[in-house]
Design an enzyme around this catalytic site. Structure first.
Site, mmCIF file in Angstrom:
data_model
loop_
_atom_site.group_PDB
_atom_site.id
_atom_site.type_symbol
_atom_site.label_atom_id
_atom_site.label_comp_id
_atom_site.label_asym_id
_atom_site.label_seq_id
_atom_site.Cartn_x
_atom_site.Cartn_y
_atom_site.Cartn_z
ATOM 1 N N MET A 15 -10.684 -7.769 3.061
ATOM 2 C CA MET A 15 -11.635 -7.492 1.979
ATOM 3 C C MET A 15 -11.579 -6.050 1.486
ATOM 4 O O MET A 15 -12.303 -5.690 0.553
ATOM 5 C CB MET A 15 -13.056 -7.798 2.462
ATOM 6 C CG MET A 15 -13.315 -9.259 2.748
ATOM 7 S SD MET A 15 -13.117 -10.300 1.279
ATOM 8 C CE MET A 15 -14.401 -9.637 0.221
ATOM 9 N N ARG A 16 -10.718 -5.217 2.103
ATOM 10 C CA ARG A 16 -10.697 -3.812 1.691
ATOM 11 C C ARG A 16 -10.274 -3.669 0.237
ATOM 12 O O ARG A 16 -10.785 -2.811 -0.489
ATOM 13 C CB ARG A 16 -9.773 -3.007 2.600
ATOM 14 C CG ARG A 16 -9.809 -1.507 2.297
ATOM 15 C CD ARG A 16 -8.996 -0.693 3.282
ATOM 16 N NE ARG A 16 -9.725 -0.534 4.535
ATOM 17 C CZ ARG A 16 -9.284 -0.961 5.700
ATOM 18 N NH1 ARG A 16 -8.133 -1.595 5.782
ATOM 19 N NH2 ARG A 16 -9.991 -0.767 6.793
ATOM 20 N N ALA A 17 -9.355 -4.516 -0.219
ATOM 21 C CA ALA A 17 -8.885 -4.421 -1.604
ATOM 22 C C ALA A 17 -10.027 -4.658 -2.582
ATOM 23 O O ALA A 17 -10.141 -3.961 -3.603
ATOM 24 C CB ALA A 17 -7.762 -5.425 -1.847
ATOM 25 N N VAL A 42 -12.242 -1.510 -2.587
ATOM 26 C CA VAL A 42 -11.580 -0.385 -3.263
ATOM 27 C C VAL A 42 -11.534 -0.615 -4.766
ATOM 28 O O VAL A 42 -11.780 0.303 -5.565
ATOM 29 C CB VAL A 42 -10.161 -0.176 -2.697
ATOM 30 C CG1 VAL A 42 -9.382 0.822 -3.546
ATOM 31 C CG2 VAL A 42 -10.233 0.311 -1.259
ATOM 32 N N ASP A 48 -2.523 -0.155 3.740
ATOM 33 C CA ASP A 48 -3.802 -0.717 3.318
ATOM 34 C C ASP A 48 -4.935 0.295 3.425
ATOM 35 O O ASP A 48 -5.959 0.158 2.756
ATOM 36 C CB ASP A 48 -4.112 -1.956 4.161
ATOM 37 C CG ASP A 48 -5.359 -2.679 3.690
ATOM 38 O OD1 ASP A 48 -5.418 -3.033 2.497
ATOM 39 O OD2 ASP A 48 -6.272 -2.883 4.501
#
Length: 666
Positions: free
Chosen positions: A274-276, A279, A193
């Site tokens: 929420m990183r996706a 990104v 991730d």
């Protein structure tokens, strides 16, 4: 310095080149993880990227590459005198798989720190890579603690070195690129991730494209400088395009419509955290800048999803990577309302996959996942699987469960992992010793005790402790190691009842998942009919083992001795390759031995070989029914191990939470 292969001369691999260029345009995207089979130009493309990056302005004499206009206020080499600056090419720094922690983050001179109070710091690779590229080939083989340090620095933009109360901090912002072959094992999901984008690469199956690859490679090998000169124009064009995209990036507008599509896509594919979303937003913005647009379109969101989401959907190593493109298109269409101005542009752009200047280049057809290990094959060396009377088709595995911890007794010194006790560089401190070579982990109390008796003889007059090299003591630590877990699975007719074999496969699958989480190597030996085979030689790729297990047919007699002897040979060879890694043999059988002369006696003699060499072993007793012969228990006694039933393998069973493998007296 050797001439690198030109980036624009790489044949095909459009997704790989696009992902690298997007990170060159916007390093905030978060780097690239390149997954694929060997020989697919992964390393070649990454090494060629540095030539396309603009030069960086640096303060002369600063080992941490501070920018003259905005130097790091906490730079260990600061404060910097004004005016002493210039430019240099962007660096590409390689992190070797076998690097130490000190080589990565830097090292303090502990002796000077204790005796003089001086922060004498030798920078590591994280300092060298600041404002450039940090490349990790075979990142899946990098030790976990190094991966943690690496990704923490990438996320925070700084590296911290803390040693015995002495701390150093310096800026460390870089483009992180990792390459890996999935056949050799996977990264943990939480580490996957942390890479912004991922790309699956595979060699083309088109003869014309393969011919072009060979032609260009031979031309480069014959005359690297001349070959690079022929591609200089294309390299310059792409370099200028990167500079232009960087300049345009701050003015690219990410409208509410595109943001809704991004959020809906991440929710539809059930990615964690929420990183996706972040990104994807950064990637879509970089895509628009690369195309020369000031607005993000739906096509940018779609491409961003294909690059940013596949590796974030995997819940365990047995999930196939990739994205359902039909589902993606449906989601984008459902949430496709756009802001005024979105979609008004129709630029005449060749697209990121095209060659420089709009020239198409031969390329590999995308779409292969590169994981050839996931396809079931015949046997070791391409030999057909042994046939036996009454062979049945493969049975699907039952749902895996959380398995108990099976550990090797004693104290090892193998590769870092999470299974058995071992002397390691990381873990709890258990004592001290004189350092062998460079000091890496200081034991402060032991060092002070060693130096204290000599202070008067050394003429100590001030408050500082007079410390000599002979006084330094290395901390000895105890942690956990990874083992080789070798599965020896009975696939004979006595195991062939469909419900029973499904439960057996589910149990082995559970143990494989446990091996993945504990960073073990795994191997698979099966026996049935009249012979045994190595279905999978020892590897770090547990998903390959799961695929071989899933396709395992059953039937025939039970050559137990052949299975044990083949496993013994696998361990002998592996011991020569990796002598520090200890083995755990898991025999999955009901204990029956049939076929050939004296099958029971032969199996008994083969089992005693393991006991004589003190190989840790466990027998998973698959016997069922109201009448049980206890053959698996006798086999465990002869192996010098222990026996557990299928039910006892469950971590939540009444038998307890943890069951160590205990050697019994032969």
């Amino acid at each position: 310095m050797s001439t690198p292969f030109p980036f624009t001369a790489v044949v095909g691999q459009d997704d790989l080149r696009l992902a690298l260029l997007l990170n060159a345009v916007s390093p905030a995207v978060g780097g690239v993880l390149v997954r694929g089979e060997k020989g697919t130009a992964k390393s070649t493309a990454v090494r060629a990227l540095s030539a396309l990056l603009p030069e960086v302005d640096v303060v002369f004499g600063c080992r941490f590459s501070c920018a003259p206009g905005s130097p790091d206020p906490a730079c260990p080499d600061g404060p910097h005198a004004p005016g002493a600056s210039g430019s240099r090419p962007a660096r590409m720094v390689e992190l070797p798989v076998g690097a130490s922690e000190d080589r990565l983050v830097g090292a303090l001179d502990i002796e000077r720190a204790l005796s003089e109070g001086v922060k004498a710091f030798e920078p590591g690779l994280l300092a060298d890579a600041h404002r450039g590229i940090l490349y990790v080939d075979e990142v899946n083989l990098l030790h976990d603690h190094l991966v943690d340090l690496l990704l923490d620095a990438a996320a925070m933009g700084a590296s911290y070195v803390e040693r015995e109360g002495v701390s150093v901090r310096h800026a460390s912002r870089f483009l992180l690129v990792g390459t890996m072959n999935p056949e050799e094992g996977e990264l943990r999901p939480q580490l996957l991730d942390r890479f912004g984008l991922t790309v699956e690469v595979a060699a083309s199956r088109e003869p014309d494209q393969r011919v072009e690859v060979v032609r260009r490679r031979l031309a480069y090998d014959d005359d690297p400088a001349g070959f690079a000169a022929r591609w200089a124009g294309e390299e310059a064009a792409v370099r200028q395009r990167v500079v232009a995209a960087r300049a345009l990036l701050p003015s690219v507008r990410l409208g509410d419509g595109a943001l809704r599509q991004i959020a809906a896509t991440c929710a539809a594919f059930e990615v964690d955290g929420m990183r996706a979303d972040i990104v994807m937003a950064r990637t879509a913005t970089a895509l628009a800048a690369w195309a020369g647009r000031s607005d993000v379109l739906a096509e940018d969101v779609r491409q961003a999803a294909l690059l940013a989401l596949p590796h974030r959907r995997r819940r365990n190593p047995f999930d196939a990577p990739g994205l359902d493109e039909d589902k993606l298109d449906e989601t984008l269409e459902e949430f496709g309302g756009q802001d005024p101005g979105d979609g008004d542009d129709d630029p005449d752009d060749p697209g990121p996959g095209g060659g420089p200047g709009g020239q198409p280049e031969p390329g590999d057809a995308p779409g292969g996942d590169g994981d050839t290990a996931a396809r079931p094959e015949a046997g070791e060396g391409g030999e057909p699987r042994p046939s036996g009377a009454g062979e049945q088709s493969p049975v699907r595995a039952a749902e895996p469960f959380r398995a108990k911890v099976l550990s090797v007794p004693g104290l090892g010194e193998g590769a870092a992992g999470r299974r058995s006790r071992a002397r390691t560089e990381h873990g709890r401190t258990t004592g001290a010793r004189r350092p062998r070579g460079a000091l890496t982990k200081l034991h402060l109390a032991a060092t002070v005790r060693a130096a204290a008796p000599h202070q008067r003889a050394r003429g100590r007059s001030g408050p500082g402790l007079v410390v000599r090299r002979d006084d330094l003591r290395q901390a000895t630590r105890e942690g956990r190691e990874g083992n080789l877990v070798l599965f020896v699975v009975d696939a004979s007719g006595s195991m062939a009842a469909r419900q029973r074999m499904g439960a057996v496969k589910g149990a082995v699958l559970s143990l494989l998942l446990d091996a993945y989480q504990r960073r073990d190597k795994v191997g698979l030996v099966t026996f049935r009919g009249s012979a045994a085979e190595v279905a999978l030689p020892p590897t770090s790729s547990v998903d390959a083992a799961a695929a071989r297990l899933e396709s395992l047919p059953t039937g025939g007699r039970t050559p137990l001795a052949a299975g044990l002897l083949r496993a013994h040979e696998v361990l002998r060879v592996e011991r020569l390759r990796d002598p520090a890694r200890r083995a755990l043999v898991v025999v999955v059988t009901d204990g029956r031995a049939t076929g050939g002369p004296e099958p029971v006696a032969l199996a008994s003699r083969a089992a005693r070989l393991f006991a004589a060499e003190q190989v840790a072993s466990v027998v998973v007793d698959c016997e069922s029914g109201p009448v049980r012969l206890g053959l698996a228990g006798r086999l465990a006694d002869e192996l010098g191990g222990t026996a557990v039933t299928l039910d006892e393998l469950r971590a939540d069973s009444i038998a307890g939470l943890v069951k160590d493998v205990q050697r019994r007296a032969a």
